[in-house]
Design an enzyme around this catalytic site. Structure first.
Site, PDB file in Angstrom:
ATOM      1  N   GLU A 138      -3.986  11.186   5.718  1.00 27.40           N
ATOM      2  CA  GLU A 138      -4.515  10.947   4.344  1.00 27.40           C
ATOM      3  C   GLU A 138      -3.011  11.594   3.188  1.00 27.40           C
ATOM      4  O   GLU A 138      -3.517  12.552   2.460  1.00 27.40           O
ATOM      5  CB  GLU A 138      -5.702  11.662   4.397  1.00 27.40           C
ATOM      6  N   TRP A 139      -2.190  10.891   3.077  1.00 26.24           N
ATOM      7  CA  TRP A 139      -1.049  11.172   2.176  1.00 26.24           C
ATOM      8  C   TRP A 139      -0.631  12.647   2.104  1.00 26.24           C
ATOM      9  O   TRP A 139      -0.621  13.275   3.376  1.00 26.24           O
ATOM     10  CB  TRP A 139      -1.602  10.466   0.783  1.00 26.24           C
ATOM     11  N   GLU A 146     -12.521  -0.959  -0.722  1.00 25.25           N
ATOM     12  CA  GLU A 146     -12.655   0.389  -0.004  1.00 25.25           C
ATOM     13  C   GLU A 146     -13.827   1.481  -0.601  1.00 25.25           C
ATOM     14  O   GLU A 146     -14.075   1.266  -1.717  1.00 25.25           O
ATOM     15  CB  GLU A 146     -11.466   1.487  -0.325  1.00 25.25           C
ATOM     16  N   TRP A 154     -13.604   2.332   3.939  1.00 28.10           N
ATOM     17  CA  TRP A 154     -12.512   3.127   4.300  1.00 28.10           C
ATOM     18  C   TRP A 154     -12.848   4.300   5.139  1.00 28.10           C
ATOM     19  O   TRP A 154     -13.518   5.128   4.761  1.00 28.10           O
ATOM     20  CB  TRP A 154     -11.934   3.617   3.179  1.00 28.10           C
ATOM     21  N   GLU A 170      -4.470  -0.129  -5.366  1.00 29.19           N
ATOM     22  CA  GLU A 170      -4.516   1.091  -6.267  1.00 29.19           C
ATOM     23  C   GLU A 170      -3.228   1.308  -6.986  1.00 29.19           C
ATOM     24  O   GLU A 170      -2.699   2.462  -6.757  1.00 29.19           O
ATOM     25  CB  GLU A 170      -5.075   2.043  -5.406  1.00 29.19           C
ATOM     26  N   TYR A 174     -14.774   5.663  -4.902  1.00 33.95           N
ATOM     27  CA  TYR A 174     -15.164   6.851  -4.273  1.00 33.95           C
ATOM     28  C   TYR A 174     -16.229   7.576  -4.935  1.00 33.95           C
ATOM     29  O   TYR A 174     -16.938   8.349  -4.463  1.00 33.95           O
ATOM     30  CB  TYR A 174     -13.597   7.547  -3.978  1.00 33.95           C
ATOM     31  N   HIS A 197       0.885  -1.152   0.073  1.00 36.86           N
ATOM     32  CA  HIS A 197      -0.011   0.009  -0.136  1.00 36.86           C
ATOM     33  C   HIS A 197       1.082   1.338   0.062  1.00 36.86           C
ATOM     34  O   HIS A 197       0.900   1.954   0.960  1.00 36.86           O
ATOM     35  CB  HIS A 197      -1.019  -0.074   1.228  1.00 36.86           C
TER      36      HIS A 197
HETATM   37  O1  IFM Z   1      -6.550   6.889   2.139  1.00 42.40           O
HETATM   38  C1  IFM Z   1      -6.608   6.388   0.674  1.00 42.40           C
HETATM   39  C2  IFM Z   1      -6.130   4.996   0.569  1.00 42.40           C
HETATM   40  O2  IFM Z   1      -4.910   4.853   1.137  1.00 42.40           O
HETATM   41  C3  IFM Z   1      -6.237   4.430  -0.740  1.00 42.40           C
HETATM   42  N1  IFM Z   1      -7.595   4.583  -1.271  1.00 42.40           N
HETATM   43  C4  IFM Z   1      -8.115   6.077  -1.159  1.00 42.40           C
HETATM   44  C5  IFM Z   1      -8.085   6.463   0.219  1.00 42.40           C
HETATM   45  C6  IFM Z   1      -8.858   7.934   0.298  1.00 42.40           C
HETATM   46  O3  IFM Z   1      -8.062   8.761  -0.323  1.00 42.40           O
END
Ligand code: IFM
Length: 443
Positions: free
Chosen positions: A405-406, A351, A398, A167, A292, A122
């Site tokens: 959050e990255w 997710e 999720w 992803e 999403y 991940h």
């Molecule tokens: O937080 C991310 C996750 O790591 C990967 N999928 C989307 C999520 C929300 O942006």
């Protein structure tokens, strides 16, 4: 609120997290550096200079978090394993203390009757592998398969379901093409070789896991319905190109053993060797789908890529500004069924969720009604897809916890559980109680 329709009795309900987003403890027990350590510590890369150094401190608080899972009543927990904990420099000695952590976690889950569903990658590549070329180097695929084998040797007696990559399109696009995620490369179309090596790593890992008795192996892709901004030829063509990148680049090779036409350059460049596509298309037991929102696309007015995204108006937006379109989940599921007819394994939604502005009320509770509406709508859309004949076996929210959050740092909260990042206090939100009621058949 109208009761949700019922799902098949053996439907797998879960929540998802990822290592760098929750674990913290980045210097503990022999963990090596990952590209996200480097990236988040590079000034200007992550909002407010946030890093995953502490995150949700899950490395130390995992028992409390597993208790939350049990309280929620989920049947499964999808988490990711940090490659740099297991093999700190990606290629050298295995770090037993890193594996010990996941060993304890898996046992803690099983004791509570929760199925562990680990993801092997991940996005937290060991920095040493990045220094040797990252996913642009074919060797990284081989190292990934070795790492998969090491983890399966340790956990495979208790873990039956595995996810190879999370992803890869997002990792490729944001990490290698546009540089907004680690490792921060801005290669645009020259990023494509990384796609091939990610896919090759996936295929080699599937074989390594199978050889160690894995019962169910999947890859998780992020898919989006792609809507042209108009009926005009240029917008329709641009939408098809975007669909090729986002939805097909990592699914056509896995499910059909071939690249979509736009990626033919990979073969021309000699990157695709004899037998690679057979490895990549090693049959899977299931497919993970992260959904999403849909994406509206128009032809680019100049710019580096032939497409541009356009806002979707007239629907609610998440805190992130993402359009809330529950029916997009049904659309993407039925679209996959039609596109890959005969080649599509059963699907797990691995997710789905949203960020909301979650401020504790004076009573200390977090009234995240927008998240409840989001989940309720998406579960109805998922049910509609199942009714239309799509074979979906499970659904994971999720995320369990608010987390890192990255590039947005801690500014976007996706959790069913609020985390106070100063005190590490966990507060289940209203959506947590709502989902618990759904899972216990009370909604
Ligand atoms: O937080 C991310 C996750 O790591 C990967 N999928 C989307 C999520 C929300 O942006």
């Amino acid at each position: 609120m109208v009761a949700l329709p019922s799902f098949p009795p053996d439907f797998l309900w879960g929540v998802s997290t990822a290592a760098y987003q929750i674990e913290g403890a980045v210097h503990e027990d022999g963990r090596g550096a990952s590209i996200w350590d480097t990236f988040s510590h590079s000034p200007g890369r992550v909002r407010d200079g946030d890093t995953g150094d502490i995150a949700c401190d899950h490395y130390h608080r995992w028992e409390e978090d597993v208790e939350l899972l049990a309280e929620l009543g989920v049947g499964a927990y999808r988490f990711s394993i940090a490659w740099p904990r297991v093999r700190p420099d990606g290629a050298g000695p295995v770090n037993g203390r890193g594996l010990d952590f996941y060993d304890r976690l898996v046992d803690g889950l099983l004791v509570r009757g929760i199925v562990p569903v680990p993801t092997l990658f991940h996005w937290d590549l060991p920095q040493a592998l990045e220094d040797a070329g990252g996913w642009l180097a074919r060797d990284t695929a081989e190292r990934f398969a070795e790492y998969a084998a090491v983890v399966a040797d340790r956990l495979g007696d208790r873990v039956a379901r595995w996810i190879t990559l999370n992803e890869p399109i997002v990792h490729l696009a944001q990490g290698y093409a546009f540089g907004t995620h680690a490792p921060g490369r801005e290669l645009l179309m020259d990023a494509l070789p990384a796609a091939h090596h990610l896919l090759l790593g996936h295929g080699l890992a599937v074989r390594a896991l199978r050889a160690r008795g894995a019962a169910e192996v999947m890859i998780t892709n992020n898919c989006t319905p792609v809507w042209p901004a108009s009926d005009g030829e240029a917008d329709v063509a641009a939408a098809a190109v975007y669909d090729g990148f986002h939805n097909r680049l990592f699914l056509d090779p896995v499910l059909r053993g071939e690249y979509p036409p736009f990626a033919a350059a990979l073969s021309d460049a000699g990157l695709v060797r004899d037998g690679d596509l057979d490895v990549i298309a090693t049959p899977l037991d299931a497919l993970g789908l992260n959904y999403y929102n849909p994406t509206r696309i128009k032809a680019a007015d100049g710019g580096p890529m032939p497409f541009e995204t356009v806002g979707i108006e007239g629907v609610p937006q998440t805190a992130f500004g993402w359009p809330v379109v529950p029916d997009g989940l049904r659309e993407v599921l039925t679209g996959l069924r039609d596109r890959y007819a005969g080649a599509l394994p059963p699907i797990y939604v691995t997710e789905n969720g949203c960020s909301t502005v979650d401020i504790p009320a004076p009573d200390g509770r977090v009234h995240d009604g927008a998240r409840i509406d989001y989940l309720d709508g998406h579960l109805r859309a998922l049910h509609a897809a199942i009714t239309e004949g799509v074979d979906v076996r499970g659904y994971f929210v999720w995320s369990l916890l608010d987390n890192f959050e990255w590039a947005e740092g801690y500014s976007q909260r996706f959790g069913l559980v609020r985390v106070d990042f100063d005190t590490q206090r966990r507060t289940p939100k209203d959506s947590f109680a709502w989902l618990r009621a759904v899972l216990s058949g009370r909604r």
